[in-house]
Motif scaffolding. Structure first.
Motif, PDB file in Angstrom:
ATOM      1  N   ASN A 370       0.830  -1.209   0.000  1.00 62.74           N
ATOM      2  CA  ASN A 370       0.000   0.000   0.000  1.00 62.74           C
ATOM      3  C   ASN A 370       0.864   1.258   0.000  1.00 62.74           C
ATOM      4  O   ASN A 370       0.549   2.249  -0.685  1.00 62.74           O
ATOM      5  CB  ASN A 370      -0.926   0.005   1.213  1.00 62.74           C
ATOM      6  CG  ASN A 370      -1.974  -1.095   1.155  1.00 62.74           C
ATOM      7  OD1 ASN A 370      -2.252  -1.631   0.087  1.00 62.74           O
ATOM      8  ND2 ASN A 370      -2.547  -1.430   2.299  1.00 62.74           N
ATOM      9  N   ASP A 371       1.957   1.250   0.766  1.00 61.75           N
ATOM     10  CA  ASP A 371       2.848   2.408   0.801  1.00 61.75           C
ATOM     11  C   ASP A 371       3.471   2.664  -0.562  1.00 61.75           C
ATOM     12  O   ASP A 371       3.601   3.827  -0.993  1.00 61.75           O
ATOM     13  CB  ASP A 371       3.944   2.187   1.849  1.00 61.75           C
ATOM     14  CG  ASP A 371       3.387   2.140   3.267  1.00 61.75           C
ATOM     15  OD1 ASP A 371       2.244   2.627   3.467  1.00 61.75           O
ATOM     16  OD2 ASP A 371       4.079   1.612   4.156  1.00 61.75           O
ATOM     17  N   ILE A 372       3.865   1.588  -1.240  1.00 60.64           N
ATOM     18  CA  ILE A 372       4.481   1.748  -2.566  1.00 60.64           C
ATOM     19  C   ILE A 372       3.485   2.352  -3.541  1.00 60.64           C
ATOM     20  O   ILE A 372       3.821   3.247  -4.333  1.00 60.64           O
ATOM     21  CB  ILE A 372       5.003   0.386  -3.066  1.00 60.64           C
ATOM     22  CG1 ILE A 372       6.146  -0.102  -2.179  1.00 60.64           C
ATOM     23  CG2 ILE A 372       5.452   0.479  -4.521  1.00 60.64           C
ATOM     24  CD1 ILE A 372       6.660  -1.477  -2.546  1.00 60.64           C
ATOM     25  N   VAL A 373       2.234   1.868  -3.511  1.00 59.72           N
ATOM     26  CA  VAL A 373       1.212   2.408  -4.417  1.00 59.72           C
ATOM     27  C   VAL A 373       0.944   3.879  -4.116  1.00 59.72           C
ATOM     28  O   VAL A 373       0.883   4.724  -5.035  1.00 59.72           O
ATOM     29  CB  VAL A 373      -0.088   1.580  -4.299  1.00 59.72           C
ATOM     30  CG1 VAL A 373      -1.218   2.246  -5.093  1.00 59.72           C
ATOM     31  CG2 VAL A 373       0.134   0.158  -4.796  1.00 59.72           C
ATOM     32  N   ASN A 374       0.809   4.228  -2.847  1.00 63.02           N
ATOM     33  CA  ASN A 374       0.512   5.615  -2.479  1.00 63.02           C
ATOM     34  C   ASN A 374       1.655   6.563  -2.840  1.00 63.02           C
ATOM     35  O   ASN A 374       1.432   7.698  -3.275  1.00 63.02           O
ATOM     36  CB  ASN A 374       0.211   5.699  -0.979  1.00 63.02           C
ATOM     37  CG  ASN A 374      -1.139   5.089  -0.623  1.00 63.02           C
ATOM     38  OD1 ASN A 374      -2.082   5.164  -1.418  1.00 63.02           O
ATOM     39  ND2 ASN A 374      -1.224   4.486   0.556  1.00 63.02           N
ATOM     40  N   LYS A 393      -8.564   3.177  -6.886  1.00 62.43           N
ATOM     41  CA  LYS A 393      -7.603   2.582  -5.956  1.00 62.43           C
ATOM     42  C   LYS A 393      -8.374   1.990  -4.773  1.00 62.43           C
ATOM     43  O   LYS A 393      -9.123   2.686  -4.093  1.00 62.43           O
ATOM     44  CB  LYS A 393      -6.609   3.653  -5.485  1.00 62.43           C
ATOM     45  CG  LYS A 393      -5.553   3.137  -4.521  1.00 62.43           C
ATOM     46  CD  LYS A 393      -4.475   4.194  -4.271  1.00 62.43           C
ATOM     47  CE  LYS A 393      -5.048   5.505  -3.778  1.00 62.43           C
ATOM     48  NZ  LYS A 393      -3.996   6.459  -3.360  1.00 62.43           N
ATOM     49  N   HIS A 394      -8.174   0.683  -4.537  1.00 63.45           N
ATOM     50  CA  HIS A 394      -8.831  -0.018  -3.436  1.00 63.45           C
ATOM     51  C   HIS A 394      -7.753  -0.774  -2.655  1.00 63.45           C
ATOM     52  O   HIS A 394      -7.280  -1.827  -3.112  1.00 63.45           O
ATOM     53  CB  HIS A 394      -9.891  -0.986  -3.957  1.00 63.45           C
ATOM     54  CG  HIS A 394     -10.883  -0.366  -4.890  1.00 63.45           C
ATOM     55  ND1 HIS A 394     -11.942   0.397  -4.445  1.00 63.45           N
ATOM     56  CD2 HIS A 394     -10.949  -0.361  -6.251  1.00 63.45           C
ATOM     57  CE1 HIS A 394     -12.637   0.819  -5.488  1.00 63.45           C
ATOM     58  NE2 HIS A 394     -12.059   0.382  -6.607  1.00 63.45           N
ATOM     59  N   LEU A 395      -7.372  -0.230  -1.526  1.00 64.76           N
ATOM     60  CA  LEU A 395      -6.267  -0.791  -0.758  1.00 64.76           C
ATOM     61  C   LEU A 395      -6.780  -1.419   0.533  1.00 64.76           C
ATOM     62  O   LEU A 395      -7.553  -0.803   1.278  1.00 64.76           O
ATOM     63  CB  LEU A 395      -5.239   0.291  -0.436  1.00 64.76           C
ATOM     64  CG  LEU A 395      -4.687   1.080  -1.633  1.00 64.76           C
ATOM     65  CD1 LEU A 395      -3.629   2.072  -1.164  1.00 64.76           C
ATOM     66  CD2 LEU A 395      -4.132   0.143  -2.692  1.00 64.76           C
ATOM     67  N   CYS A 442      -1.188  -9.706  -2.213  1.00 67.19           N
ATOM     68  CA  CYS A 442      -1.464  -9.661  -3.652  1.00 67.19           C
ATOM     69  C   CYS A 442      -1.880  -8.260  -4.069  1.00 67.19           C
ATOM     70  O   CYS A 442      -2.407  -7.467  -3.275  1.00 67.19           O
ATOM     71  CB  CYS A 442      -2.577 -10.648  -4.023  1.00 67.19           C
ATOM     72  SG  CYS A 442      -2.252 -12.352  -3.522  1.00 67.19           S
ATOM     73  N   ILE A 443      -1.640  -7.978  -5.351  1.00 72.07           N
ATOM     74  CA  ILE A 443      -2.089  -6.720  -5.946  1.00 72.07           C
ATOM     75  C   ILE A 443      -2.588  -7.016  -7.346  1.00 72.07           C
ATOM     76  O   ILE A 443      -1.938  -7.719  -8.124  1.00 72.07           O
ATOM     77  CB  ILE A 443      -0.967  -5.657  -5.967  1.00 72.07           C
ATOM     78  CG1 ILE A 443      -1.481  -4.371  -6.636  1.00 72.07           C
ATOM     79  CG2 ILE A 443       0.300  -6.175  -6.627  1.00 72.07           C
ATOM     80  CD1 ILE A 443      -0.529  -3.202  -6.512  1.00 72.07           C
TER      81      ILE A 443
END
Length: 522
Positions: A370-374, A393-395, A442-443
């Motif tokens: 989640n941190d990497i995506v944000n 975006k759904h984290l 997973c992502i």
């Protein structure tokens, strides 16, 4: 056809029917020998007494059959004699009581029935004992020669029926044990197993069938085997009676099937044993190894050729820049600029090949997806939003950390997001969703773009495969290499005109590893 009923249960049912017929016969004989008929009972003054007697007979019937069931259970499962003795005594007493209130001319023959039932249920010893008691009752009357013969025949009947009963019990137990052994045996196999008769009806299957086909055993037993293979890539009606290692597809799963013919339990009937092995994961590992082998070959090529290619590129680039400085002709300047761009493109391909062969080694640390995506969301979405593409975006805040290089994971996400952007038009949507469990984080990166054709879906992770005329075909191959180095997996699903989803899965760090990592960092 295999009977799914337990042999012990079948034997119990036979004895239950015997008891029912015995008491029905008792009632019939009692009525006929005394000249009593149902219509006479209703007309007589003894109607209430008759009804009371019938009610007592009914409850007596229930009590004797209860004792019978307990006696059977003793004989099969414990070897004790308590209920068997009580059962023999009650049934003998009932027979003696019946002869007291019935015509004396039939009492000798009626003794055959309780002796036979006691011998069947409780064995020869108790059957002989009951014949002795009933014979003693006969001795209370004037003895005749035929009565002595009858008593001896009664004892012989008790012994013979008891021996037959013992054989039946042993045979039923043997069948029960063999049947349970067969069921337990096929449950131990990791492969799915079905046993069908000649018409394709499923007689037996194991738990693996439930896991492979997502169906309960109760829903397939007794039904046609074709229910399992309706979506099979090789139609069921084209199967041979016997075959080995037939590979087939059902939806997105791959199966290896073996089929054998066995002699069935019925005369002139064959059974078919089908062994089903889900090799989807094995195929995925095989494809992954093939891709790694290709990457290794590309790496050796890149490592050997990069130095030899880059030196001439540097020399040619220098000469072109010198020409630009010496002859500032506008037409020559455009040609020089185009030449420099192509040289830079070749240099970029060489750099990508080196990165594919030897990815940059970065320090491994605990990462939160989640941190990497944000942190990189604006970078991922800026270009696409200018084209009219929508982003979602759904984290999941409960996802667990995994070990790896944040720089390399960002590179993977950026590459996949750029591919999704190129596949989308104005109004399409690109969504990012994170989720996980105790073992994996997973992502999913999904788009509603043009999709990927089925013949290309298995090739898009291979080096140099691309449908983009301006692409090199190395971007997704580099992503696959990075994910493999992180002990993760990458899966691609797509449908033309609907969209594409890339699923990345990473092994989470357990609590002990997490604590050790924190202590090491301190």
């Amino acid at each position: 056809m295999i009977n799914n009923m337990s042999p012990i249960v079948m034997l119990k049912e036979i004895y239950w029917i015997s008891h029912f017929l015995f008491f029905s016969l008792i009632l019939l004989l009692g009525s006929l020998t005394r000249g009593i008929y149902l219509k006479d009972i209703y007309k007589s003054f003894y109607f209430n007494l008759a009804m009371l007697g019938m009610l007592g007979s009914f409850f007596g019937f229930l009590a004797v059959n209860y004792l019978f069931l307990r006696a059977i259970e003793e004989r099969f499962y414990s070897g004790k004699y308590y209920y068997r003795i009580v059962y023999a005594v009650v049934l003998t007493f009932f027979a003696l009581l019946f002869t007291v209130f019935s015509n004396g001319e039939i009492h000798k023959l009626i003794y055959v029935i309780p002796v036979a039932l006691i011998s069947l249920t409780s064995g020869s010893v108790l059957g002989l004992a009951s014949s002795v008691f009933l014979g003693y009752d006969i001795f209370l009357h004037p003895i005749q020669t035929d009565e002595i013969s009858f008593i001896l025949c009664l004892a012989l009947l008790a012994w013979i029926v008891g021996q037959i009963s013992q054989i039946n019990f042993r045979y039923a137990l043997q069948l029960e044990n063999e049947k349970n052994f067969l069921k337990d045996l096929i449950e131990t196999f990791s492969e799915g197993i079905t046993i069908c008769n000649s018409t394709g009806q499923v007689l037996l299957c194991n738990k693996q069938i439930e896991q492979i086909f997502k169906i309960n055993k109760s829903e397939i037993l007794g039904k046609s085997e074709t229910l399992l293979w309706e979506q099979c890539s090789i139609p069921y009606h084209k199967w041979m009676p016997n075959f080995m290692n037939m590979e087939t597809q059902i939806d997105d799963r791959t199966f290896l099937i073996n089929r054998f013919t066995l002699k069935g339990p019925e005369v002139k009937e064959n059974c078919f044993v089908t062994v089903i092995n889900d090799i989807t994961e094995l195929q995925q590992q095989k494809n992954k190894m093939q891709r790694l082998a290709t990457l290794s070959a590309v790496g050796e090529l890149a490592a050997g050729a990069a130095h030899e290619i880059r030196n001439p590129l540097t020399t040619v680039r220098g000469f072109i820049q010198l020409i630009q400085a010496k002859w500032p002709d506008p037409k020559l300047a455009d040609l020089s600029r185009l030449s420099l761009e192509e040289l830079d493109r070749v240099n970029g391909i060489v750099t990508s090949m080196l990165q594919l062969a030897r990815p940059e080694q970065a320090e491994s640390k605990l990462l939160n997806i989640n941190d990497i995506v944000n942190e990189t969301w604006d970078l991922y979405t800026y270009s696409g939003m200018r084209k009219g593409i929508q982003y979602e975006k759904h984290l999941d805040e409960t996802v667990r950390p995994f070990a790896g290089s944040d720089k390399q994971i960002k590179q993977v996400l950026l590459n996949i997001m750029q591919n999704a952007e190129r596949a989308c038009n104005r109004g399409d949507t690109i969504s990012v969703r994170t989720y996980g469990d105790d073992k994996h984080t997973c992502i999913d990166i999904s788009d509603t773009g043009r999709g990927i054709s089925p013949e290309h879906i298995e090739k898009i992770l291979h080096p140099f495969f691309t449908t983009d005329p301006a692409g090199t075909g190395l971007g997704l191959a580099i992503c696959d290499r990075i994910i493999s180095d992180h002990n993760g997996t990458i899966k691609v699903t797509s449908e033309l005109g609907v969209g594409t989803t890339f699923t990345l899965a990473f092994q989470v760090v357990n609590d002990n590893e997490n604590k050790a990592s924190k202590n090491h960092s301190k």
